[in-house]
Design an enzyme around this catalytic site. Structure first.
Site, short mmCIF file in Angstrom:
data_model
loop_
_atom_site.label_atom_id
_atom_site.label_comp_id
_atom_site.label_asym_id
_atom_site.label_seq_id
_atom_site.Cartn_x
_atom_site.Cartn_y
_atom_site.Cartn_z
N ASP A 22 0.97 -1.08 0.21
CA ASP A 22 0.09 -0.12 0.09
C ASP A 22 0.79 1.10 0.00
O ASP A 22 1.60 1.63 1.04
CB ASP A 22 -0.82 0.00 1.23
N ASN A 24 -0.10 4.55 -0.36
CA ASN A 24 -0.76 5.71 0.27
C ASN A 24 -1.56 5.77 1.71
O ASN A 24 -2.18 6.48 2.13
CB ASN A 24 -1.69 6.34 -1.04
N ASP A 26 -3.93 3.93 2.66
CA ASP A 26 -5.40 3.72 2.85
C ASP A 26 -5.65 2.28 3.30
O ASP A 26 -6.90 2.03 3.32
CB ASP A 26 -6.29 4.17 1.65
N ASP A 30 -1.78 -1.20 -3.77
CA ASP A 30 -2.04 -0.40 -5.14
C ASP A 30 -0.77 -0.55 -6.05
O ASP A 30 0.24 -1.26 -5.80
CB ASP A 30 -2.19 1.00 -4.69
N ASP A 99 -5.61 -10.92 -15.28
CA ASP A 99 -6.68 -11.57 -14.92
C ASP A 99 -8.14 -11.04 -15.63
O ASP A 99 -8.20 -10.12 -15.79
CB ASP A 99 -6.98 -11.56 -13.44
N ASP A 199 -10.02 -16.61 -15.65
CA ASP A 199 -10.60 -17.11 -14.79
C ASP A 199 -11.76 -18.26 -15.06
O ASP A 199 -12.74 -17.99 -16.15
CB ASP A 199 -11.27 -16.03 -14.09
N GLU A 252 -7.72 -20.97 -15.85
CA GLU A 252 -8.16 -21.62 -14.60
C GLU A 252 -9.14 -22.62 -14.81
O GLU A 252 -10.28 -22.15 -15.27
CB GLU A 252 -8.57 -20.71 -13.42
N HIS A 321 -4.45 -17.27 -4.54
CA HIS A 321 -5.22 -16.47 -3.69
C HIS A 321 -6.55 -17.25 -3.00
O HIS A 321 -7.41 -16.56 -2.52
CB HIS A 321 -5.80 -15.13 -4.40
N ASP A 322 -6.79 -18.29 -3.53
CA ASP A 322 -7.93 -19.24 -3.50
C ASP A 322 -7.61 -20.40 -2.50
O ASP A 322 -8.60 -20.85 -1.80
CB ASP A 322 -8.58 -19.66 -4.52
O1 TEU Z 1 -11.99 -19.24 -9.02
C1 TEU Z 1 -12.68 -20.40 -9.24
C2 TEU Z 1 -13.00 -21.52 -8.50
O2 TEU Z 1 -12.87 -22.67 -8.99
C3 TEU Z 1 -13.11 -21.03 -7.20
O3 TEU Z 1 -14.67 -20.95 -6.76
C4 TEU Z 1 -12.64 -22.30 -6.17
O4 TEU Z 1 -13.31 -23.13 -6.38
C5 TEU Z 1 -12.77 -21.45 -4.79
O5 TEU Z 1 -12.23 -20.27 -4.69
C6 TEU Z 1 -12.06 -22.52 -4.10
O6 TEU Z 1 -12.21 -22.22 -2.68
C7 TEU Z 1 -11.86 -18.10 -9.58
C8 TEU Z 1 -11.07 -17.04 -8.64
O7 TEU Z 1 -9.64 -17.67 -8.66
C9 TEU Z 1 -11.85 -17.04 -7.59
O8 TEU Z 1 -11.23 -15.99 -6.74
C10 TEU Z 1 -12.95 -16.17 -7.92
O9 TEU Z 1 -13.71 -16.15 -6.70
C11 TEU Z 1 -14.04 -17.23 -8.64
O10 TEU Z 1 -13.09 -17.41 -9.87
C12 TEU Z 1 -15.02 -16.29 -9.38
O11 TEU Z 1 -14.46 -15.55 -10.33
CA CA Z 2 -3.43 2.14 -1.25
#
Ligand code: TEU
Ligand code: CA
Length: 538
Positions: A22, A24, A26, A30, A99, A199, A252, A321-322
């Site tokens: 970050d 700035n 907040d 960013d 993405d 995605d 994905e 991130h998932d």
């Molecule tokens: O994730 C798709 C997906 O398969 C997810 O629903 C996954 O099953 C879940 O995150 C597992 O906990 C993609 C993105 O990576 C995710 O961040 C998004 O929320 C999702 O698509 C919808 O765009």
């Molecule tokens: Ca920021």
């Protein structure tokens, strides 16, 4: 001989912009924050950055619900900042991957707002179905454990949303949608973006909306997983957009077998370059992530072998991130934090394929340390928490599910140093920083020769100039009681890799001089220490 594409040579690093840096105060990461860390990323040795969505969004699903594809969310900066990032990264020979979230938009997108008012040409941009309130068009389930049909009062019809309610699915039976989406891709490619992470790209085309066979999760999915219509769409995107821009694509792809993945990436079919498969990430659950199962390294290794040997080329990843943090999930984030994070690094960077590293993985960031739901922000976690409450599951089990599998595990802010908020922000971070930032942070690990970070730097540097690691064939050698070994061979040169992914000492399948070791040992002897991993020549 065609030149080897860059994505078969480089390590790719995923940035979750909200949590990276970050600039700035907040509390939200960013683009200027990312700009300030480019030299760090260069020193790590990565050759491309994948940015999770930075487009305009109401953030019901942290940017995966896009309300304007051709602009930057004000939280992150401006289009000019984005142009600067692309240029500054290029200066350092780092490519930018965006993405591409085109299965759905946000319900705040102009397309949806016009569609619900039946304004041409948007009337059929989404998947609308007749029905009375309370009487859903079909029995399908959503990815986030809630309904997937929402009734829109204004239009008097239901719309399909396979993810959150604010993420209506686009209608790929409509040519105008396909063209609109292609224009979005061109917009970014013309700005100098090198590729897209696409995605949930294998669910675009729904070939029927009828009831599906009942399943414990995702009833109806047989009507949209990797349909012929999706294959045709991807081939069209490739011909009309990707190829002219020399654009790299990694899809994905949910619920794919190796055969289905091959149908998406086989060059002869001209669709995608790579996919993210999920099977190795499902070795600690039954069918869906919430049905917990104890992690078995052998099941993990067998799944890796299966994918390594059935596709010529694919991605290799253990985090995003998932997903929970790999050191907490597949390693040991306590006593063997350092060694197990290095063992996983060894695996990630020596399997065949394009390695993807997620921010913080290079310092062994761990799952969140929150005691209860109060600090959890993820829409999926909140939905599941509520759903399991309605189902009267025991409180302790509900929390265990969230604690082990919440997506917020990976989303806590990046730990840069031991100052307030781990140096991520001088303000109040949108998601709480993990309390272990004084212990695990970039600055400290840049000083400590034996750190996870320095191991990543050294191994990535080695990989960047190693034809064997970049291009070598893969051959499994051994898999027993949590120990895995394989060989990579190219042009008569061989490297052998051995990994003990358990907290116990184990017999080693072979001995010899090590060029990399999670214990910094010069030799592998008859016994592998807990989480000992090594690379041997020959
Ligand atoms: O994730 C798709 C997906 O398969 C997810 O629903 C996954 O099953 C879940 O995150 C597992 O906990 C993609 C993105 O990576 C995710 O961040 C998004 O929320 C999702 O698509 C919808 O765009
Ligand atoms: Ca920021």
């Amino acid at each position: 001989m065609p030149e080897t594409p860059w994505w078969k040579q480089r390590v790719i690093y995923q940035i979750y912009p909200m949590s990276f840096c970050d600039s700035n105060g907040d509390g939200i990461g960013d683009l200027r924050g990312i700009l300030s860390k480019l030299d760090y990323l260069k020193s790590l040795g990565v050759g491309a950055l994948w940015l999770s969505p930075v487009y305009c969004s109401p953030n019901e699903d942290n940017g995966y619900d896009i309300s304007d594809y051709c602009n930057i969310h004000e939280n992150y900066g401006t289009l000019a900042d984005m142009d600067e990032l692309i240029a500054e990264a290029a200066q350092r020979d780092i490519k930018i991957i965006m993405d591409l979230v085109i299965n759905h938009t946000s319900n705040q997108h102009e397309w949806f707002q016009k569609s619900r008012r039946r304004i041409a040409p948007y009337t059929d941009y989404y998947i609308w179905q007749k029905g009375e309130p309370g009487k859903k068009p079909s029995n399908w389930g959503s990815f986030f454990g809630e309904d997937c049909w929402a009734y829109d009062e204004l239009r008097g019809e239901y719309y399909l949303h396979l993810f959150a309610k604010g993420q209506p699915d686009l209608n790929y039976h409509n040519d105008a949608v396909i063209e609109a989406v292609e224009n979005v891709m061109r917009f970014w490619l013309a700005r100098g973006v090198a590729g897209f992470r696409c995605d949930v790209i294998n669910i675009l085309y729904k070939d029927s909306l009828k009831n599906g066979r009942w399943k414990p999760a995702l009833t109806g999915s047989e009507h949209y997983i990797s349909t012929d219509g999706t294959h045709q769409l991807l081939n069209r995107f490739r011909r009309e957009v990707f190829e002219p821009y020399n654009c790299y694509t990694v899809g994905e792809t949910v619920f794919v077998t190796p055969q289905m993945a091959d149908d998406l990436v086989n060059p002869s079919r001209a669709e995608l370059d790579c996919v993210f498969s999920f099977e190795h990430m499902e070795t600690d659950c039954h069918f869906v992530k919430w049905f917990l199962r104890k992690f078995s390294p052998d099941r993990f290794f067998d799944t890796l072998t299966k994918w390594q040997t059935s596709l010529d080329w694919n991605t290799v990843y253990f985090e995003n991130h998932d997903q929970p943090r790999s050191v907490s999930r597949f390693g040991d984030d306590g006593a063997f934090h350092n060694q197990s994070a290095k063992a996983l690094a060894t695996l990630l960077l020596t399997l065949r394929g394009t390695p993807f590293l997620f921010e913080g993985q290079e310092i062994g960031m761990t799952n969140f340390d929150y005691p209860d739901m109060a600090k959890v922000r993820d829409v999926e976690s909140i939905n599941i928490w509520n759903l399991t409450g309605r189902l009267h599951l025991p409180q302790s089990l509900r929390w265990k599910m969230i604690k082990t599998k919440s997506r917020d595990n990976a989303r806590t802010p990046m730990q840069w140093n031991d100052t307030v908020n781990g140096g991520f922000s001088t303000g109040k971070p949108w998601l709480s920083v993990n309390g272990n930032y004084p212990l695990f942070n970039v600055e400290q690990q840049l000083r400590d020769q034996g750190s996870v970070l320095q191991y990543y730097q050294a191994l990535i540097a080695y990989r960047n100039q190693s034809p064997v690691l970049q291009a070598g064939s893969f051959a499994p050698l051994y898999r027993q009681n949590g120990v895995y070994a394989y060989a990579r061979t190219f042009g008569g040169e061989t490297l052998r890799v051995v990994i003990n992914l358990t907290a116990e000492a184990k017999p080693s399948p072979f001995e010899g001089k090590a060029i990399f070791s999670s214990y910094n040992k010069a030799e592998v002897d008859g016994t592998l220490a807990p989480y000992e991993a090594a690379i041997l020549r020959g």
